[in-house]
Design a protein around this motif. Sequence first.
Motif, mmCIF file in Angstrom:
data_model
loop_
_atom_site.group_PDB
_atom_site.id
_atom_site.type_symbol
_atom_site.label_atom_id
_atom_site.label_comp_id
_atom_site.label_asym_id
_atom_site.label_seq_id
_atom_site.Cartn_x
_atom_site.Cartn_y
_atom_site.Cartn_z
ATOM 1 N N UNK A 1 -5.833 -2.757 4.371
ATOM 2 C CA UNK A 1 -6.615 -1.943 3.437
ATOM 3 C C UNK A 1 -7.289 -0.773 4.138
ATOM 4 N N UNK A 2 -7.634 -0.934 5.401
ATOM 5 C CA UNK A 2 -8.282 0.162 6.128
ATOM 6 C C UNK A 2 -7.352 1.360 6.298
ATOM 7 N N UNK A 3 -6.048 1.144 6.163
ATOM 8 C CA UNK A 3 -5.085 2.228 6.304
ATOM 9 C C UNK A 3 -5.121 3.217 5.145
ATOM 10 N N UNK A 4 -5.722 2.805 4.025
ATOM 11 C CA UNK A 4 -5.812 3.726 2.882
ATOM 12 C C UNK A 4 -7.261 4.037 2.509
ATOM 13 N N UNK B 1 0.839 -1.188 0.000
ATOM 14 C CA UNK B 1 0.000 0.000 0.000
ATOM 15 C C UNK B 1 0.879 1.246 0.000
ATOM 16 N N UNK B 2 0.262 2.384 -0.280
ATOM 17 C CA UNK B 2 1.011 3.631 -0.337
ATOM 18 C C UNK B 2 1.316 4.211 1.038
ATOM 19 N N UNK B 3 0.606 3.784 2.067
ATOM 20 C CA UNK B 3 0.828 4.274 3.434
ATOM 21 C C UNK B 3 1.726 3.303 4.199
ATOM 22 N N UNK B 4 2.355 3.810 5.237
ATOM 23 C CA UNK B 4 3.132 2.926 6.110
ATOM 24 C C UNK B 4 2.177 2.055 6.924
ATOM 25 N N UNK B 5 2.556 0.821 7.159
ATOM 26 C CA UNK B 5 1.788 -0.034 8.052
ATOM 27 C C UNK B 5 1.960 0.488 9.477
ATOM 28 N N UNK C 1 6.876 -8.834 6.744
ATOM 29 C CA UNK C 1 6.391 -7.497 6.403
ATOM 30 C C UNK C 1 7.535 -6.586 6.028
ATOM 31 N N UNK C 2 7.165 -5.466 5.480
ATOM 32 C CA UNK C 2 8.060 -4.356 5.239
ATOM 33 C C UNK C 2 7.330 -3.110 5.692
ATOM 34 N N UNK C 3 7.877 -1.976 5.413
ATOM 35 C CA UNK C 3 7.271 -0.718 5.845
ATOM 36 C C UNK C 3 5.866 -0.529 5.275
ATOM 37 N N UNK C 4 5.644 -1.002 4.037
ATOM 38 C CA UNK C 4 4.372 -0.787 3.361
ATOM 39 C C UNK C 4 3.788 -2.064 2.761
ATOM 40 N N UNK C 5 4.249 -3.227 3.206
ATOM 41 C CA UNK C 5 3.798 -4.468 2.559
ATOM 42 C C UNK C 5 3.696 -5.634 3.517
ATOM 43 N N UNK C 6 2.919 -6.617 3.070
ATOM 44 C CA UNK C 6 2.816 -7.911 3.757
ATOM 45 C C UNK C 6 3.099 -8.978 2.710
ATOM 46 N N UNK C 7 3.980 -9.910 3.031
ATOM 47 C CA UNK C 7 4.286 -11.031 2.143
ATOM 48 C C UNK C 7 3.576 -12.272 2.658
ATOM 49 N N UNK D 1 2.674 -5.650 14.112
ATOM 50 C CA UNK D 1 2.721 -6.630 15.200
ATOM 51 C C UNK D 1 1.756 -7.781 14.937
ATOM 52 N N UNK D 2 0.575 -7.468 14.434
ATOM 53 C CA UNK D 2 -0.417 -8.498 14.106
ATOM 54 C C UNK D 2 0.134 -9.439 13.035
ATOM 55 N N UNK D 3 0.748 -8.883 12.015
ATOM 56 C CA UNK D 3 1.305 -9.699 10.934
ATOM 57 C C UNK D 3 2.444 -10.582 11.433
ATOM 58 N N UNK D 4 3.352 -10.006 12.180
ATOM 59 C CA UNK D 4 4.498 -10.776 12.674
ATOM 60 C C UNK D 4 4.058 -11.867 13.640
#
Length: 115
Positions: free
Chosen positions: A111-114, A70-74, A89-95, A80-83
């Motif tokens: 998705x709610x972040x954007x 996404x264009x916004x930072x997570x 994760x990265x600054x703006x992504x989930x793998x 924390x939820x993803x990990x």
Amino acid sequence: MPSRTPVKDTAEYIAIAAPAAQPHLQTLVELITTTLPQATPKIKWHLPFYELGAAYVSVAAYKAHVSLSISADLTPDVLAQAKAAGYATGQKRVNITFDQAVPTELVKAVLSLIA
């Protein structure tokens, strides 16, 4: 997909992706289009993008995973939820690796972040 092949739309991108990536990509696209119905689908840099004004979300297939960016930072909470669930994760992504299920609630949180 080792190289970025030009595609005309998301359906074509999914169709030429590795068979292991296709179900993950399809699920991600369904989550994007139902969660963000106002998003405009586009192809940029040979990848599916969904734009909401200046914000965007994209999906991509790689050798061993798919990525939701996404264009916004997570936020720290989403990271924390993803990990905690075992997703890289990265600054703006989930793998999501091919042996992991697509985490529906996590994707909706991203998705709610954007939205």
